[in-house]
Design a protein around this motif. Sequence first.
Motif, short mmCIF file in Angstrom:
data_model
loop_
_atom_site.label_atom_id
_atom_site.label_comp_id
_atom_site.label_asym_id
_atom_site.label_seq_id
_atom_site.Cartn_x
_atom_site.Cartn_y
_atom_site.Cartn_z
N PRO A 1 26.83 -13.87 57.75
CA PRO A 1 26.81 -12.32 57.86
C PRO A 1 26.71 -11.78 56.49
CG PRO A 1 29.00 -13.37 59.01
CD PRO A 1 28.03 -14.32 58.17
N LYS A 2 25.88 -10.58 56.75
CA LYS A 2 25.58 -9.91 55.57
C LYS A 2 26.50 -8.79 55.22
CE LYS A 2 20.55 -10.99 56.03
NZ LYS A 2 20.08 -11.53 55.15
N GLU A 3 27.28 -8.45 56.32
CA GLU A 3 28.23 -7.49 56.11
C GLU A 3 29.77 -7.77 55.97
OE1 GLU A 3 27.59 -4.99 59.42
OE2 GLU A 3 25.61 -4.86 59.16
N ARG B 1 24.19 -21.80 51.73
CA ARG B 1 23.85 -21.50 50.52
C ARG B 1 23.88 -20.12 50.30
NH1 ARG B 1 19.56 -25.60 52.44
NH2 ARG B 1 19.94 -27.22 51.31
N PHE B 2 24.19 -19.74 49.32
CA PHE B 2 24.16 -18.48 48.80
C PHE B 2 23.36 -17.63 47.54
CE2 PHE B 2 27.97 -19.28 51.22
CZ PHE B 2 28.19 -18.36 52.09
N ASP B 3 23.04 -16.46 47.40
CA ASP B 3 22.36 -16.23 46.24
C ASP B 3 23.53 -15.86 45.16
OD1 ASP B 3 19.99 -15.66 47.46
OD2 ASP B 3 20.69 -13.34 47.93
N GLY B 4 23.00 -16.43 43.84
CA GLY B 4 24.04 -16.51 42.81
C GLY B 4 24.81 -15.15 42.66
N GLY B 5 26.22 -15.43 42.45
CA GLY B 5 27.06 -14.16 42.20
C GLY B 5 27.74 -13.71 43.66
N GLU C 1 29.79 -14.16 47.24
CA GLU C 1 31.10 -14.56 47.51
C GLU C 1 31.26 -14.58 48.90
OE1 GLU C 1 34.30 -12.66 45.62
OE2 GLU C 1 33.43 -12.71 43.63
N CYS C 2 32.27 -15.53 49.37
CA CYS C 2 32.30 -15.59 50.94
C CYS C 2 33.57 -16.39 51.25
CB CYS C 2 31.05 -16.30 51.44
SG CYS C 2 31.43 -16.51 53.29
N THR C 3 34.45 -15.94 51.85
CA THR C 3 35.68 -16.72 52.47
C THR C 3 35.44 -17.41 53.88
OG1 THR C 3 37.15 -15.15 51.38
CG2 THR C 3 38.05 -16.29 52.94
N VAL C 4 35.47 -18.68 53.94
CA VAL C 4 34.92 -19.24 55.10
C VAL C 4 36.11 -19.65 55.96
CG1 VAL C 4 33.77 -21.02 56.23
CG2 VAL C 4 32.62 -19.75 54.41
N LEU C 5 36.56 -19.49 57.19
CA LEU C 5 37.65 -20.22 58.11
C LEU C 5 36.65 -20.77 59.07
CD1 LEU C 5 40.30 -20.47 58.88
CD2 LEU C 5 39.94 -18.29 60.30
N VAL C 6 36.99 -22.11 59.26
CA VAL C 6 36.54 -23.15 60.18
C VAL C 6 37.55 -23.46 61.12
CG1 VAL C 6 35.09 -25.26 60.54
CG2 VAL C 6 34.70 -23.80 58.47
N THR C 7 37.21 -23.28 62.53
CA THR C 7 38.31 -23.64 63.38
C THR C 7 37.58 -24.68 64.45
OG1 THR C 7 37.80 -21.61 64.88
CG2 THR C 7 39.55 -21.56 63.28
N LEU C 8 38.22 -25.73 64.73
CA LEU C 8 37.80 -26.72 65.70
C LEU C 8 38.47 -26.72 66.92
CD1 LEU C 8 37.06 -29.77 63.24
CD2 LEU C 8 35.59 -28.16 64.17
#
Length: 57
Positions: free
Chosen positions: A17-19, A40-44, A46-53
């Motif tokens: 997501p970009k927003e 992969r993200f651009d330098g600087g 930030e992202c919080t990721v929640l992975v559910t299985l």
Amino acid sequence: MPDGMHWLREGTEFPMPKERDAVAMARLAHFGNWLRVAARFDGGAECTVLVTLHLKA
């Protein structure tokens, strides 16, 4: 990652997501014994990721 493991691309890809507070998802039916999630993200960036299985026997 276990020593000596070489990951292969399974083929399921989706854009991050970009927003703020947006959501992305992927549905996988078969993935063997290991599941790897990589981004992969651009330098600087930030992202919080929640992975559910949700697994069934």
